[in-house]
Motif scaffolding. Sequence first.
Motif, PDB file in Angstrom:
ATOM      1  N   ALA A 156      20.962  44.085  32.399  1.00  0.00           N
ATOM      2  CA  ALA A 156      21.850  43.924  33.547  1.00  0.00           C
ATOM      3  C   ALA A 156      23.299  44.237  33.202  1.00  0.00           C
ATOM      4  CB  ALA A 156      21.751  42.495  34.100  1.00  0.00           C
ATOM      5  N   THR A 157      23.700  43.961  31.960  1.00  0.00           N
ATOM      6  CA  THR A 157      25.105  44.156  31.602  1.00  0.00           C
ATOM      7  C   THR A 157      25.312  45.221  30.535  1.00  0.00           C
ATOM      8  OG1 THR A 157      25.009  42.463  29.872  1.00  0.00           O
ATOM      9  CG2 THR A 157      25.560  41.727  32.121  1.00  0.00           C
ATOM     10  N   GLY A 158      24.275  45.537  29.764  1.00  0.00           N
ATOM     11  CA  GLY A 158      24.426  46.458  28.666  1.00  0.00           C
ATOM     12  C   GLY A 158      25.006  45.832  27.434  1.00  0.00           C
ATOM     13  N   LEU A 159      25.240  44.536  27.449  1.00  0.00           N
ATOM     14  CA  LEU A 159      25.778  43.828  26.293  1.00  0.00           C
ATOM     15  C   LEU A 159      24.637  43.260  25.464  1.00  0.00           C
ATOM     16  CD1 LEU A 159      28.703  41.950  28.084  1.00  0.00           C
ATOM     17  CD2 LEU A 159      28.795  44.114  26.825  1.00  0.00           C
ATOM     18  N   PRO A 165      23.170  34.136  32.617  1.00  0.00           N
ATOM     19  CA  PRO A 165      23.040  34.627  33.988  1.00  0.00           C
ATOM     20  C   PRO A 165      23.932  33.850  34.955  1.00  0.00           C
ATOM     21  CG  PRO A 165      20.881  34.379  32.979  1.00  0.00           C
ATOM     22  CD  PRO A 165      21.871  33.770  32.029  1.00  0.00           C
ATOM     23  N   GLY A 166      24.589  34.610  35.845  1.00  0.00           N
ATOM     24  CA  GLY A 166      25.439  33.996  36.857  1.00  0.00           C
ATOM     25  C   GLY A 166      26.901  33.954  36.486  1.00  0.00           C
ATOM     26  N   HIS A 167      27.245  34.276  35.250  1.00  0.00           N
ATOM     27  CA  HIS A 167      28.640  34.219  34.814  1.00  0.00           C
ATOM     28  C   HIS A 167      29.374  35.546  34.953  1.00  0.00           C
ATOM     29  CE1 HIS A 167      27.265  30.433  33.167  1.00  0.00           C
ATOM     30  NE2 HIS A 167      28.530  30.113  32.849  1.00  0.00           N
ATOM     31  N   VAL A 168      28.683  36.624  35.224  1.00  0.00           N
ATOM     32  CA  VAL A 168      29.328  37.917  35.412  1.00  0.00           C
ATOM     33  C   VAL A 168      28.502  38.701  36.424  1.00  0.00           C
ATOM     34  CG1 VAL A 168      28.079  39.049  33.552  1.00  0.00           C
ATOM     35  CG2 VAL A 168      30.293  39.955  34.289  1.00  0.00           C
ATOM     36  N   SER A 169      29.154  39.450  37.245  1.00  0.00           N
ATOM     37  CA  SER A 169      28.443  40.234  38.248  1.00  0.00           C
ATOM     38  C   SER A 169      28.161  41.623  37.710  1.00  0.00           C
ATOM     39  CB  SER A 169      29.267  40.350  39.539  1.00  0.00           C
ATOM     40  OG  SER A 169      30.424  41.144  39.309  1.00  0.00           O
ATOM     41  N   GLU A 170      27.168  42.251  38.304  1.00  0.00           N
ATOM     42  CA  GLU A 170      26.815  43.620  37.871  1.00  0.00           C
ATOM     43  C   GLU A 170      27.957  44.576  38.144  1.00  0.00           C
ATOM     44  OE1 GLU A 170      23.345  46.878  38.898  1.00  0.00           O
ATOM     45  OE2 GLU A 170      22.812  44.748  38.856  1.00  0.00           O
ATOM     46  N   SER A 171      28.694  44.363  39.240  1.00  0.00           N
ATOM     47  CA  SER A 171      29.809  45.268  39.557  1.00  0.00           C
ATOM     48  C   SER A 171      30.905  45.141  38.530  1.00  0.00           C
ATOM     49  CB  SER A 171      30.356  44.961  40.961  1.00  0.00           C
ATOM     50  OG  SER A 171      30.821  43.613  41.028  1.00  0.00           O
ATOM     51  N   ASP A 172      31.134  43.909  38.033  1.00  0.00           N
ATOM     52  CA  ASP A 172      32.135  43.741  36.977  1.00  0.00           C
ATOM     53  C   ASP A 172      31.742  44.519  35.733  1.00  0.00           C
ATOM     54  OD1 ASP A 172      33.637  42.105  38.559  1.00  0.00           O
ATOM     55  OD2 ASP A 172      32.755  40.236  37.772  1.00  0.00           O
ATOM     56  N   PHE A 173      30.433  44.524  35.432  1.00  0.00           N
ATOM     57  CA  PHE A 173      29.951  45.265  34.250  1.00  0.00           C
ATOM     58  C   PHE A 173      30.229  46.749  34.410  1.00  0.00           C
ATOM     59  CE2 PHE A 173      27.426  47.224  31.168  1.00  0.00           C
ATOM     60  CZ  PHE A 173      26.530  48.084  31.782  1.00  0.00           C
ATOM     61  N   PHE A 174      29.931  47.301  35.565  1.00  0.00           N
ATOM     62  CA  PHE A 174      30.126  48.725  35.757  1.00  0.00           C
ATOM     63  C   PHE A 174      31.601  49.102  35.726  1.00  0.00           C
ATOM     64  CE2 PHE A 174      25.811  48.621  37.803  1.00  0.00           C
ATOM     65  CZ  PHE A 174      25.209  49.403  36.841  1.00  0.00           C
ATOM     66  N   LEU A 175      32.481  48.176  36.217  1.00  0.00           N
ATOM     67  CA  LEU A 175      33.908  48.467  36.131  1.00  0.00           C
ATOM     68  C   LEU A 175      34.356  48.513  34.683  1.00  0.00           C
ATOM     69  CD1 LEU A 175      35.324  46.257  39.047  1.00  0.00           C
ATOM     70  CD2 LEU A 175      35.217  48.754  38.950  1.00  0.00           C
TER      71      LEU A 175
END
Length: 851
Positions: free
Chosen positions: A805-808, A834-844
């Motif tokens: 989900a995050t690539g981390l 899970p729930g501490h970061v959104s997928e959109s934040d990851f892509f940004l």
Amino acid sequence: MTPTSPASPPDAAPRSTRGGWLWRWTKRLLLVAAVGVALIVLGAVGVYVHFSQGLPSVEALRTYQLPQVTKVRCADGSVCAEYFMPQGRRTVVRMEHLPAHVRNAFLAAEDADFYKHEGLDFFGIVRAGVKNLIPGSRKSGASTLTQQVVKNMLLTPERSLNRKIREWILTPRVEQALTKDEILSLYINQVYYGQGRNGIEEAALYYFGKHAADLTLGEAAVLAGTVQSPNRINPEKNIVKAKQRQRYVLGQMAGQGFAPRAEVDKELEKPIVLAPRPPAEPGAYYAEEIRRTLVARYGEQAVLTGGLRVDIAMVPKLQALADDAVRKGLEAVDRRQGYRGPVGTLAAERFERLKPLLTRQIEEAGRRQKEGSSVADLTSLASTEAPPQPEEEAPLETPAAEVEEDATLSPDEKLVHAVQLAPLKDGLRVAGYVTQVEDKKARVDLVGRVAEIPFASVTWAKVNGKAPGKMSDVMKVGDIVRVRILRVLPAPALLEATLDQVPLVQGGLVVIDPKDRHVVALVGGYDFERSPFNRATQARRQPGSSFKPFIYGAALGSGRYTPISTVNDAPEAIRDPYTGQTWKPQNYERAFDGPITLRTALTRSKNTVSVRLIEAITPAAAIEFARRAGIQSPLPENLTLALGTGEVSILEEANAYATLQANGRYAEPLMLLKVTDTSGRVVEEHQPAFEEKLPPAVAYLTTSLMRSVVEEGTARAVTELNRPAAGKTGTTNQNRDTWFSGYTADWVASAWVGFDDHSPLGSSETGGRAPLPIWLEFMRGAHQGLPSRDFDMPPGVVQTRIDPATGLLAGNSVPGRMESFLEGTQPTAEAPPPGHVSESDFFLQEGSRGL
């Protein structure tokens, strides 16, 4: 007194004139005889001098090299191809390798006194001359073996006094120049034996399936008898005449003391047993590619007559699998295209007139072959306005009388002679005559047997896009249709069959062993006899999305991207700076997923992502990567290259994929391995010369991306192999070209399907539907008995468990999966729960890593 003459004695008688007369006439006759002899001598000298002008030198026979067939050996040591002149094939065998009974059979048949005379049999010449003057007698000759060698090798086979005189002049010269054994060797190796075979070695292999050195007494007598009239007496053409001639030769051998009478008697009543005809050699396209390569290097004459021994990389077992896979795959595509109708029609009365002739021909074939029943392939009867003429077998030594016999054939007989006969067996494909059509079945006469076709087996035969409702929608009485025999039942039961069709669609398959770059199998089309154009090597077609791995590999090699870098999958008008044109890339499914990872983009074959990648790394970088992998054809240096708009051959794409499979190690694909001349000298030999052209870690990561295509994307059918595999489908605009290229740890293969004229295949025909089944069918058979093996991971690759989900990095609280990275590019931060970061934040955060 008057003087008087002396008186004669009273007892003196008058002088006789008889002795003087006889003496005068004797002298006259002697003079005439002397003059006659002188004239004859002068005439003979004149004839000799006249006909000696321009005669060939017999000295050339000392070093004369008989034309020999070039034999090609496959990887398993079997002979899988031969190249020879149209007059026939020949392999020279040394006289000392032949047993005495083989040599003696020819002496008994042709020239029993061969080792006694000096080349000319004067008594035989006189005897033949007298016999030929007798009205109604059978014409005969008195040619010795030496004369026949002169005729066939130094002169021409024409029947004329001029040629005969030249033959008489040359024969003693040949006897002086060569030993008897050398002359006999030339004869046995040069003479024609029928069925396109010259020389005893090829004749023995063809008729009896053994080398000349292994012939029995009876078999040697058959071949020795055949040379008198090879087109009429050879055992395949007429086994009855062959047996009669064999008995004559055996009788001569016994009478001349060439063989013990007891052994001859045993052979007299034995039947002639021919070897079964070997199955068709696999890899016709492969063999022709080798022939073209050899001709380009050594010239046609050397290839067709030089007796070269050639080793190639083809593996017959794998080649047979490849041939079968392409055939099945193209037939499946063709059936989806619909039914094109019968191959022709024939009036009932015409068929009934031809059928008895065909029946007799089949019966005669059965008597000759002793291999069971046969049927007729009626393809050549499809159009009878201009009956096709049978192709004459006309070697240099064909007797004129045999050619004249063919001129007496009626048009019906000539037409029947053009019909091919085929041994009846399961899977046989022939054309037959429709005699009965009902709603749910039809009967087809194959002349010899009748086949029944159930309607259930022809529902694929769409006509004008419509599925048939009954059998009459597909065929009618009088049609000549192609059928495939499904099951042979004992006569008089009907044969089980189905409707058949020769595909118009074409395809190709190339298989490479990555460890040594041997091209183990190559198919260039559906049927070499129908179309010898080799689509695997001679055609250049757009690879479509099957080219994308080289774009992705170049992107990974640039250091700017990892398998989890994100790129936006969205429609966008792009101005191509290399062409000046503006265009809007579209995905095949016309859907867009927004920001996605490189792995997901290749798995789903996203065109927009490929365009953005090549825009970022430049077409030149992508071309350089493809070149180092093995793509040699010209490629367009613009953004359309991202969609595979360059044109490549199947062979070069397969080899480029082999470079990826081998972690960046490149070598030329090898088909021709070694060439040896008749003396055993190696003329050329090839071994793989590997070079590390691509960074091993980058090639491995590209393979890793393609594994997702197989496991989750457009090539999921490959998972049936139950072993690690990687590959990529390709489909070009309007579905004109469809590809699948891929590999396992053992084999690399590329398959292509399309029309030669670039017609669209149809909207449903994609890389995953048309060529992938061909690739999979081959791989299924090729991997039987091989253990499952994973790809070797080279140094410079690290595998890390990440959060998809995050690539981390996946922490203890996050489920993750393993991902491969170039060393130093793997993520270092751990994904939050899970729930501490959104997928959109990851892509940004990560979007800047891939535009």
